[in-house]
Design an enzyme around this catalytic site. Structure first.
Site, PDB file in Angstrom:
ATOM      1  N   GLY A  26      -0.585   1.798  -2.203  1.00  0.00           N
ATOM      2  CA  GLY A  26      -0.759   0.529  -1.483  1.00  0.00           C
ATOM      3  C   GLY A  26      -2.138  -0.063  -1.726  1.00  0.00           C
ATOM      4  N   SER A  27      -2.381  -1.223  -1.122  1.00  0.00           N
ATOM      5  CA  SER A  27      -3.626  -1.940  -1.411  1.00  0.00           C
ATOM      6  C   SER A  27      -4.847  -1.253  -0.798  1.00  0.00           C
ATOM      7  CB  SER A  27      -3.520  -3.391  -0.913  1.00  0.00           C
ATOM      8  OG  SER A  27      -3.246  -3.409   0.470  1.00  0.00           O
ATOM      9  N   THR A  28      -4.677  -0.562   0.316  1.00  0.00           N
ATOM     10  CA  THR A  28      -5.824   0.127   0.929  1.00  0.00           C
ATOM     11  C   THR A  28      -6.112   1.430   0.176  1.00  0.00           C
ATOM     12  OG1 THR A  28      -4.908  -0.722   3.013  1.00  0.00           O
ATOM     13  CG2 THR A  28      -6.834   0.699   3.169  1.00  0.00           C
ATOM     14  N   GLY A  82      -2.659   4.895   3.137  1.00  0.00           N
ATOM     15  CA  GLY A  82      -2.623   3.759   4.054  1.00  0.00           C
ATOM     16  C   GLY A  82      -1.456   3.872   5.022  1.00  0.00           C
ATOM     17  N   ASP A  84       1.444   1.033   7.380  1.00  0.00           N
ATOM     18  CA  ASP A  84       1.818  -0.344   7.748  1.00  0.00           C
ATOM     19  C   ASP A  84       1.571  -0.609   9.226  1.00  0.00           C
ATOM     20  OD1 ASP A  84       2.903  -1.189   5.149  1.00  0.00           O
ATOM     21  OD2 ASP A  84       4.284   0.467   5.505  1.00  0.00           O
ATOM     22  N   LYS A  94       5.239   3.837   7.573  1.00  0.00           N
ATOM     23  CA  LYS A  94       4.814   3.689   6.187  1.00  0.00           C
ATOM     24  C   LYS A  94       6.015   3.283   5.344  1.00  0.00           C
ATOM     25  CE  LYS A  94       2.123   6.720   4.345  1.00  0.00           C
ATOM     26  NZ  LYS A  94       1.515   5.587   3.647  1.00  0.00           N
ATOM     27  N   GLY A  95       5.762   2.938   4.096  1.00  0.00           N
ATOM     28  CA  GLY A  95       6.871   2.614   3.206  1.00  0.00           C
ATOM     29  C   GLY A  95       6.963   1.150   2.829  1.00  0.00           C
ATOM     30  N   GLU A 103       5.044  10.120  -0.122  1.00  0.00           N
ATOM     31  CA  GLU A 103       3.866  10.127   0.760  1.00  0.00           C
ATOM     32  C   GLU A 103       4.031  11.143   1.885  1.00  0.00           C
ATOM     33  OE1 GLU A 103       2.309   5.537   0.270  1.00  0.00           O
ATOM     34  OE2 GLU A 103       3.904   5.935   1.682  1.00  0.00           O
ATOM     35  N   LYS A 121      -3.555  -3.376  11.768  1.00  0.00           N
ATOM     36  CA  LYS A 121      -2.395  -2.462  11.742  1.00  0.00           C
ATOM     37  C   LYS A 121      -2.203  -1.701  13.057  1.00  0.00           C
ATOM     38  CE  LYS A 121      -1.703  -2.877   7.128  1.00  0.00           C
ATOM     39  NZ  LYS A 121      -1.974  -1.856   6.148  1.00  0.00           N
TER      40      LYS A 121
END
Ligand code: 5RP
Length: 221
Positions: A26-28, A82, A84, A94-95, A103, A121
């Site tokens: 993910g982006s983080t 990370g 969500d 997550k996912g 993960e 978040k």
């Protein structure tokens, strides 16, 4: 973006020489991988990463992070990933990136799980759709059975209207249950549905959450 980066830098600060490191998706997590690459070079560290997705594997290679597998190392020292959504008991959803099965496996093999998020978040109770990875062979009956648990599953699609396919060659059903009162119970119930591979609720993991905000980083345990 800066908030995500701050959380990532804080988590990578925990990595020590010799560690086996779980690399999230993910982006983080991306910021963490970039930072880890720099740290390995600067401090000449002997570290091995275990990526949670093909995208992370490619990025880690670009950043010069040597990789290994769960077959070679069944125990991971520290996993940085990370999320969500994070609730007040540190249950997670997550996912969003479709990588939650790998993960969750990597998290479950880790001595220390460090979740990195920006402060948007954080919620009192989990309330966004739960990603559920399912076998393509039977996704419709699986979706019908999930409906009986109280959600209206939507099959995830790509921008060109095809079914989104995970790294494990499965589909994702995004399942909106509204406010999730008992994440642990729902996580179990979903995984009992025939055709479900794994769902994106991470309930009851012992983790620490590094939360990046405008002010800095707050660590929740
Ligand atoms: C991927 C994940 C990600 O960790 C989650 O979607 C958060 O992503 P981002 O850091 O881009 O907000 O679970 O499967």
């Amino acid at each position: 973006m800066e908030e995500k980066r701050k959380a990532a830098v804080s988590a990578v600060g925990l990595v020590k020489d010799g560690d086996i490191v779980g690399l999230g998706t993910g982006s983080t997590a991306r910021y963490a991988i970039l930072e880890l690459g720099k740290k390995i070079e600067k401090e000449e560290l002997d570290i091995l990463g275990i990526p949670t997705s093909k995208a992370t594997e490619a990025l880690a290679k670009k950043c010069g992070i040597p990789l290994t597998t769960l077959q070679e190392y069944e125990v991971i020292d520290i996993d940085i990933d990370g999320a969500d959504q994070v609730d007040s008991d540190l249950n997670l959803i997550k996912g969003g990136g479709g990588a939650h099965t790998r993960e969750k496996i990597v998290a479950s093999c880790s001595k220390r799980l460090v979740i990195i998020v920006d402060d948007s978040k954080l919620v009192k109770k989990l309330n966004i759709p739960v990603p559920v990875e399912v076998l393509p062979f039977s996704w419709k009956p699986t979706a019908s059975k999930i409906k009986e648990l109280g959600a209206n599953p939507i099959i995830r699609q790509t921008d060109d209207n095809r079914e989104y396919i995970t790294d494990n060659k499965n589909f994702i059903l995004d399942c909106d249950f509204g406010l999730i009162k008992d994440p642990r119970k729902l996580e179990k119930e979903l995984n009992e549905v025939i055709g479900v591979i794994e769902n994106g609720i991470f309930a009851g993991f012992t983790c620490e959450v590094h939360v990046g905000s405008k002010k800095g980083v707050n660590i929740l345990k």
